[in-house]
Write an enzyme that holds these catalytic residues in place. Structure first.
Site, PDB file in Angstrom:
ATOM      1  CB  THR A   1      -1.314 -45.008  29.195  1.00  0.00           C
ATOM      2  OG1 THR A   1      -0.114 -44.690  29.904  1.00  0.00           O
ATOM      3  CG2 THR A   1      -1.683 -43.816  28.313  1.00  0.00           C
TER       4      THR A   1
ATOM      5  CG  PHE B   1      -4.044 -45.213  24.484  1.00  0.00           C
ATOM      6  CD1 PHE B   1      -3.008 -44.527  23.880  1.00  0.00           C
ATOM      7  CD2 PHE B   1      -3.718 -46.138  25.475  1.00  0.00           C
ATOM      8  CE1 PHE B   1      -1.687 -44.741  24.247  1.00  0.00           C
ATOM      9  CE2 PHE B   1      -2.396 -46.365  25.851  1.00  0.00           C
ATOM     10  CZ  PHE B   1      -1.385 -45.660  25.231  1.00  0.00           C
TER      11      PHE B   1
HETATM   12  O1  LIG Z   1       5.189 -42.280  23.246  1.00  0.00           O
HETATM   13  C1  LIG Z   1       4.370 -43.207  23.322  1.00  0.00           C
HETATM   14  O2  LIG Z   1       4.654 -44.408  23.204  1.00  0.00           O
HETATM   15  C2  LIG Z   1       2.977 -42.863  23.569  1.00  0.00           C
HETATM   16  O3  LIG Z   1       2.113 -43.549  23.112  1.00  0.00           O
HETATM   17  C3  LIG Z   1       2.724 -41.677  24.457  1.00  0.00           C
HETATM   18  C4  LIG Z   1       2.645 -41.977  25.948  1.00  0.00           C
HETATM   19  C5  LIG Z   1       1.974 -40.782  26.696  1.00  0.00           C
HETATM   20  O4  LIG Z   1       1.726 -39.749  26.115  1.00  0.00           O
HETATM   21  O5  LIG Z   1       1.712 -40.934  27.896  1.00  0.00           O
HETATM   22  C6  LIG Z   1       1.785 -43.139  26.147  1.00  0.00           C
HETATM   23  C7  LIG Z   1       1.962 -44.024  27.120  1.00  0.00           C
HETATM   24  C8  LIG Z   1       3.068 -43.913  28.090  1.00  0.00           C
HETATM   25  O6  LIG Z   1       2.474 -43.457  29.285  1.00  0.00           O
HETATM   26  C9  LIG Z   1       4.104 -42.958  27.657  1.00  0.00           C
HETATM   27  C10 LIG Z   1       3.951 -42.161  26.566  1.00  0.00           C
END
Ligand SMILES: O=C(O)C(=O)C[C@]1(C(=O)O)C=C[C@@H](O)C=C1
Length: 306
Positions: free
Chosen positions: A173, A175
């Site tokens: 992911t 950020f």
């Molecule tokens: O809920 C979390 O832990 C987040 O940081 C959000 C979130 C997202 O929005 O994609 C971040 C990473 C993962 O892919 C799953 C959830």
């Protein structure tokens, strides 16, 4: 003390990303939603915000995309890319067979569908505002188990039933770390620029025209997304990420061209790429090439050359 608001509560991937952002002097402030984390910066309650923007499996985080396109502009100053593998947390004594409901952020649930089908197919899946909010829901008795970031186990008195869960092993992911518009990060030679552009919809070929402005200047597009404008069908915002920094002439030139062509262009920042790969730029597009060309036009205008 400076602070980073993040998409919380404690124990989310966003908190991990905020910790990885390399701002040890900043205190971390959890916010319940992405828009609230961004508003904390807009309203001066925090200096920076750390929010997820895209996942390699599930794609764009629409809450982030939508919130960045409206209200007071914010600009990214850094990006963080984290590997994403999940843990399954439950109240102590729970067995896999005993789980009737499992909660998480929809993005997280989407990334573990295969694992859930194999191991807890009997469980109803519930959407939570974040992975850590799902853990809080288990503590509160709202559901039996939560799919969370591994770090959530350090914050909540829950048992870890399984860890390292991922349907796609290498999932990541991305950020963004955002601030109010101000001094831009210094160009590093490995930078990304992000914008949101609203095209003139009625014009045929307008998207191709926009992308051509980048291609002609040797600018490498790394991502394109569209989100609806919400009020009417057929009207979209385009989110473009491309290599380079606005301090570089070819990028400045392309942004100026897009500004001419589009109803609206919002600058979302020029910031170092997390992977450090050098900016890809076609030939003849270096700042020196632009400077030489501008000098030549000046001599033409002044009648000093033909
Ligand atoms: O809920 C979390 O832990 C987040 O940081 C959000 C979130 C997202 O929005 O994609 C971040 C990473 C993962 O892919 C799953 C959830």
């Amino acid at each position: 003390m400076p602070s980073i608001a993040y998409f919380g509560p404690q124990g989310t991937f966003s908190e991990q990303a905020a910790l990885a952002a390399g701002r040890p002097d900043h205190t971390l402030v959890p916010e319940a939603t992405v828009p609230e984390a961004l508003d904390a910066v807009r309203h001066g309650r925090a200096d920076l915000a750390c929010v997820p923007v895209e996942n390699s499996v599930e794609g764009a985080v629409s809450a982030t995309m939508d919130a960045l396109a409206v209200d007071e502009p914010l600009v990214a100053v850094a990006e963080v890319v984290l590997p994403v593998r999940f843990s399954l947390l439950a109240r102590p004594g729970t067995t896999l067979a005993g789980i009737r409901s499992v909660a998480s952020h929809p993005h997280a649930l989407a990334q573990v569908q295969g694992w859930l089908a194999k191991h807890v197919s009997q469980a109803a899946q519930l959407a939570a505002t974040s992975t850590a909010a799902a853990a809080v829901g288990v503590l509160d008795g709202n559901c039996d188990a939560a799919i969370t970031a591994p770090v959530a186990a350090e914050h909540y008195a829950l048992a870890v039933l399984e860890t390292g869960i991922a349907d796609v092993d290498d999932a990541v992911t991305r950020f963004l770390v955002l601030q109010r518009p101000g001094e831009l990060p210094t160009p590093t030679g490995s930078d990304r620029t992000s914008i949101v552009a609203v095209a003139a919809y009625q014009r045929t070929g307008v998207l191709a025209e926009m992308l051509t402005e980048l291609a002609l200047r040797g600018i490498n597009l790394s991502r394109i997304e569209s989100r609806p404008m919400k009020g009417r069908l057929g009207e979209y915002r385009f989110y473009l990420d491309f290599d380079g920094h606005v301090a570089e002439q070819r990028v400045a030139d392309a942004l100026a061209a897009l500004h001419r062509r589009c109803h609206e262009v919002r600058f979302l920042g020029s910031y170092p790429k997390a992977d450090g790969t050098p900016t890809l730029a076609g030939t003849d597009n270096a700042d020196a090439d632009y400077a030489a060309a501008t000098d030549w036009v000046t001599t033409v205008r002044e009648g000093r050359t033909g």
